[in-house]
Design an enzyme around this catalytic site. Structure first.
Site, mmCIF file in Angstrom:
data_model
loop_
_atom_site.group_PDB
_atom_site.id
_atom_site.type_symbol
_atom_site.label_atom_id
_atom_site.label_comp_id
_atom_site.label_asym_id
_atom_site.label_seq_id
_atom_site.Cartn_x
_atom_site.Cartn_y
_atom_site.Cartn_z
ATOM 1 N N GLU A 1 0.873 -1.168 0.000
ATOM 2 C CA GLU A 1 0.000 0.000 0.000
ATOM 3 C C GLU A 1 0.912 1.220 0.000
ATOM 4 O OE1 GLU A 1 -2.703 0.200 3.289
ATOM 5 O OE2 GLU A 1 -3.520 2.118 2.603
ATOM 6 N N ARG B 1 5.142 -12.803 9.710
ATOM 7 C CA ARG B 1 5.831 -11.570 9.353
ATOM 8 C C ARG B 1 7.168 -11.491 10.084
ATOM 9 N NH1 ARG B 1 2.218 -7.501 9.072
ATOM 10 N NH2 ARG B 1 3.690 -5.882 9.576
ATOM 11 N N LYS C 1 4.302 0.790 9.237
ATOM 12 C CA LYS C 1 4.432 2.064 8.529
ATOM 13 C C LYS C 1 3.766 3.192 9.298
ATOM 14 C CE LYS C 1 3.137 0.071 4.720
ATOM 15 N NZ LYS C 1 2.480 -0.093 3.438
#
Ligand code: ATP
Ligand code: MG
Length: 556
Positions: free
Chosen positions: A37, A266, A276
């Site tokens: 994104e 992850r 982020k």
């Protein structure tokens, strides 16, 4: 070390699935995608996903797409779109064809939403946010059906058209999938698939005021691009039901070999924030100098710090791909860069905390030039020229008036070797009124350039130095961990775990050959660490070097 990551093929559970799918003929070739994104810069966690997706495509002669998952126009920015592309390329990967955007498919996504409405599988709901939450129920209790759930298809079509045409306010209504308000998976309790946002989009401008949600968009984008294996992190495990439900209910996606989602854990790294949103907060509050601050775990920050693409790929290979949540030690990342730089970084000398040394028996005004090897074990790296003269600079920690057995540096009355040059002996020193040593007076043995003393006396210590009149003033930025806590994400606020010593700036001198050191190119400053010239702030007249990594782990 760069040979390792291209020659050894890792094995992991995802590659096992792919091997099986190719063997059974379910797929003839492999197509993956990396779907960031564009709401921030990529970080080292994304590198894991990039190496996985692009690495699989490379090893199976398949293809990997770069697709911007751009369904949140307010948080996204073209600067992020550009930085992400640069970072993927810098890591050494190239996507297939043009960059793709989920927004490329907005027309089709809209059509698919209409298809679901026509099938009685989606409805426009006017519950507000609080009501929607209340109706959704909890993990323990089933939800309740929305009062708008049974509106007729015709009315829903009209309402959705009105949504698209700007006839409702933001938040007034949303399009929801009609699935199951009692599902044990919360994401299946009539999830929102389209919402109203009067926002300008970096790709589609003002064409749309309704935007599809991630879960609806992602599976359809994967299917439209004929992705075979859609790899994502474990937090999307439950959402796999919705991923499959959407495709199951659209006529275009009934092929038995259509895209399937697989989840892996992850990357979590000690002392590192990896979201982020939280990294954006550090930037916005100016707790760091920007997304590419060398202390940031972003690809851009690591790059500016002096990390190489090969070292990051090697790290991603070493951590592997599994379904187990874990926390990786930072030492592992340090080891990858250190091993590579030990092998590939040219050596140079820089004095970070200078102390003046005068060699009294060296001819005043004379300079000689010494050819020094750029690397102790690699002749192909060539040599550089070092000036030597009567006045040199050494590190302030390398001289003591009185030493002990452990202290193998310069001591009054004793000898030490100057790296690449002569043996010198300290005779006496000057001090200022506070007792700080200001100058050391030495003599040198002219017969010791590159040789041991002829009379067989032993000189154990070696120190680094620069010639005073030719050395270039330089700033050295010494970095340490940004956080004092191994799990900063668990802290209430980042402020309480910020390391006040994460950046220490010292002003010293570098050997003259470094004046044109290319930005980001690593050198080993002997006895100090690996450094590179800063890509933003360093210039020949104003040298600035970033500490990439110390020579060894101080906790070893
Ligand atoms: P963040 O929480 O940092 O914003 P994200 O998952 O929202 O991360 P995306 O831009 O959606 O960021 O991520 C693109 C891809 O990178 C996704 O497939 C995501 O699963 C993967 N990814 C993100 N963070 C990690 C991580 N720490 N380890 C491995 N893969 C990751
Ligand atoms: Mg995300």
């Amino acid at each position: 070390m760069s040979h390792v990551d291209t020659e050894v093929r890792p094995s992991n559970f995802i590659r096992n699935i792919i091997d099986e799918d190719l063997k059974t003929g379910k797929h003839k070739s492999v197509q993956t995608r990396f779907p960031p994104e564009p709401n921030g810069y990529l970080h080292i966690g994304h590198a894991k996903s990039i190496c996985l997706n692009f690495g699989i495509a490379r090893d199976y002669n398949g293809l990997c797409n770069l697709r911007f998952d751009d369904t949140n126009p307010e948080k996204e920015d073209i600067d992020y779109v550009n930085s992400i592309q640069a970072d993927v390329r810098w890591l050494g990967f190239q996507w297939d064809g043009d960059v793709r955007y989920s927004s490329n498919y907005f027309d089709q996504l809209h059509q698919y939403a209409v298809e679901l409405i026509n099938k009685g599988l989606a409805y426009v709901c006017f519950l507000n946010a609080d009501e929607t939450r209340e109706y959704r129920g909890t993990l323990k209790e089933p939800g309740k059906n929305s009062p708008f759930r049974d509106t007729s298809v015709e009315e829903n079509l009209a309402l959705f058209a009105k949504m698209r045409d700007g006839g409702f306010k933001e938040g007034e209504c949303a399009l929801r999938a009609k699935i199951d308000m009692a599902s044990p998976f919360m994401c299946m309790r009539d999830p929102i698939i389209y919402r109203i946002r009067f926002a300008h989009h970096h790709q589609t401008g003002d064409k749309w005021c309704i935007y599809p949600m991630y879960d609806f968009t992602h599976c359809i984008s994967d299917a439209l691009e004929h992705i075979t294996h859609s790899l994502c992190t474990l937090e999307f495990q439950d959402n796999r039901r919705l991923y499959d439900w959407v495709l199951d209910n659209l006529n275009d996606f009934q092929a038995p070999n259509r895209t399937r989602q697989y989840e892996f854990s992850r990357l979590n790294l000690e002392y590192t924030l990896m979201s982020k949103r939280k990294l954006n907060d550090l930037v916005a509050r100016k707790l760091v100098s920007g997304w590419d601050d060398p202390r940031m775990p972003t690809i851009a920050g690591l790059r500016r710090r002096g990390y190489t693409p090969a070292s990051i790929r090697e790290f991603c290979q070493r951590i592997g791909v599994t379904k187990q949540e874990n926390m990786i030690e930072v030492g592992m990342l340090d080891a990858c860069i250190r091993e590579e730089l030990n092998e590939h970084a040219p050596r140079a000398m820089a004095v970070l905390r200078p102390l003046k040394v005068i060699i009294e028996n060296y001819v005043e005004g004379k300079l000689e030039f010494i050819q020094a090897a750029a690397h102790p074990n690699d002749e192909n790296m060539g040599t550089r020229e070092l000036a030597f003269g009567r006045e040199i600079l050494i590190d302030i920690a390398d001289f003591k008036e009185e030493g002990n057995k452990q202290y193998k540096r310069l001591v009054t009355g004793k000898e030490v070797r100057l790296r690449n040059a002569y043996v010198i002996k300290a005779e006496r020193c000057d001090k200022d009124s506070d007792g700080n040593i200001t100058t050391v007076y030495c003599t040198y043995d002219p017969e010791t350039l590159g040789k041991n003393p002829a009379d067989g006396r032993k000189v154990k210590g070696v120190i680094h130095w620069v010639e005073a009149s030719t050395a270039k003033p330089a700033q050295f930025r010494l970095y340490q961990r940004l956080f004092t806590d191994p799990n900063p994400a668990a802290a209430e606020t980042v402020d309480e775990v910020l390391n006040p010593e994460s950046l220490i700036v010292v002003q010293g001198f570098a050997e003259a050959s470094l004046v044109n050191a290319p930005a980001e190119k690593a050198y080993q400053f002997e006895r100090e660490g690996y450094f590179c010239a800063d890509s933003k702030d360093s210039s020949p007249n104003n040298l600035v070097f970033n500490l990439t990594v110390a020579l060894r782990d101080s906790f070893e």
